[in-house]
Design an enzyme around this catalytic site. Structure first.
Site, mmCIF file in Angstrom:
data_model
loop_
_atom_site.group_PDB
_atom_site.id
_atom_site.type_symbol
_atom_site.label_atom_id
_atom_site.label_comp_id
_atom_site.label_asym_id
_atom_site.label_seq_id
_atom_site.Cartn_x
_atom_site.Cartn_y
_atom_site.Cartn_z
ATOM 1 N N ASP A 161 0.833 -1.205 0.000
ATOM 2 C CA ASP A 161 0.000 0.000 0.000
ATOM 3 C C ASP A 161 0.868 1.257 0.000
ATOM 4 O OD1 ASP A 161 0.864 -0.148 2.628
ATOM 5 O OD2 ASP A 161 -1.140 -0.151 3.511
ATOM 6 N N GLU A 175 9.116 -3.726 11.163
ATOM 7 C CA GLU A 175 9.591 -2.461 10.610
ATOM 8 C C GLU A 175 10.021 -1.519 11.722
ATOM 9 O OE1 GLU A 175 8.280 1.242 7.668
ATOM 10 O OE2 GLU A 175 6.971 -0.523 7.865
#
Length: 269
Positions: A45, A185
């Protein structure tokens, strides 16, 4: 050569062989990346930022993800060894079990091999339901861009002891629930290495140090095409006279050899 599958990735984890992940949004770059040896193509995305010019990933819809997944699938089919395709479910497309199942159905029917969700152990009911219906799942923890407003910006996650322990516990619980891959992340390198050792499923890192089983970068970042802020964990591979496919191949080689990421690309607790 047979296409990369979830079993291929599991075997790499078991054999301590690193693998590479790269975002892709269209047929041309998907084929170039797969032909360069990238094992996993992430239809991210992040297209909201790098393709649409948005300030975040929040405006991206399921329909956008379906469109770009279909394009990536077409290019990947032409590759010498097709990669494994993972597609993000975008913001607010899996807030309920029913909504998540319908969003996953759309991207899987577009050709994805796996869906990626942002969150932690609150996702377990959805992970379990998707697994029962044959849908592989990757769960993205740490800095999750869909939650940027909740975090108050893009910040390293898991630096405090209690939050690090909670993230580890979430990862273990998600594996038990049937999660097939994890993505971490912007978490401290030591924590990412600890999580990777604690679970038997492959762990992908971005800004999470060299101790994970795989690395992912946004394609535009690793080609030096980002004219704005460059995150600490990014390296430009389109240097030294390389063309795009050579840059992809250099990325694959450095991930597999452990040369990338280096210490300067990670974060301390």
């Amino acid at each position: 050569m047979s296409p990369i599958s979830i079993r291929s990735l599991q075997a790499m984890k078991a054999g301590q062989e690193k693998f590479s992940v790269l975002t892709a949004y269209d047929a041309t770059f998907a084929q170039l990346a797969a032909d360069a040896g990238v094992e996993v193509l992430l239809v991210g995305d992040s297209l909201g930022n790098v393709i649409q010019g948005q300030d975040s990933t929040l405006p991206v819809t399921v329909e956008h993800m379906v469109y770009h997944t279909e394009a990536v699938v077409r290019g990947n089919r032409r590759a010498k060894r097709p990669a494994f395709i993972m597609t993000d479910l975008p913001f607010m497309s899996y807030g309920t079990l029913e909504q998540g199942l319908e969003s996953a159905r759309k991207v899987m029917q577009a050709g994805a091999h796996m869906v990626k969700l942002e969150g932690d152990d609150w996702l377990i009911p959805l992970v379990e339901s998707l697994g029962r219906q044959g849908v592989p799942v990757c769960v993205h923890l740490g800095l999750t861009p869909q939650s940027v407003n909740k975090f108050g910006g893009y910040r390293v996650q898991g630096r405090e002891d209690d939050k690090a322990e909670a993230m580890l516990a979430h990862c273990i619980a998600l594996e038990k629930a049937g999660t097939d891959l994890l993505l971490l992340e912007c978490v401290p390198s030591a924590l990412a290495a600890r999580i990777s050792a604690a679970v038997s499923i492959p762990v992908i890192g971005i800004g999470a140090g060299a101790g994970t089983d795989a690395q992912v970068l946004v394609m535009h970042d690793m080609l030096g095409l980002n004219s704005g802020f460059t995150p600490k964990f990014v390296k430009n591979f389109l240097t030294d006279g390389r063309n795009v496919q050579q840059a992809f191949a250099a990325y694959v080689e450095e991930v597999k050899s452990g040369q990338f990421p280096a210490a300067e690309h990670g974060f301390n607790a």
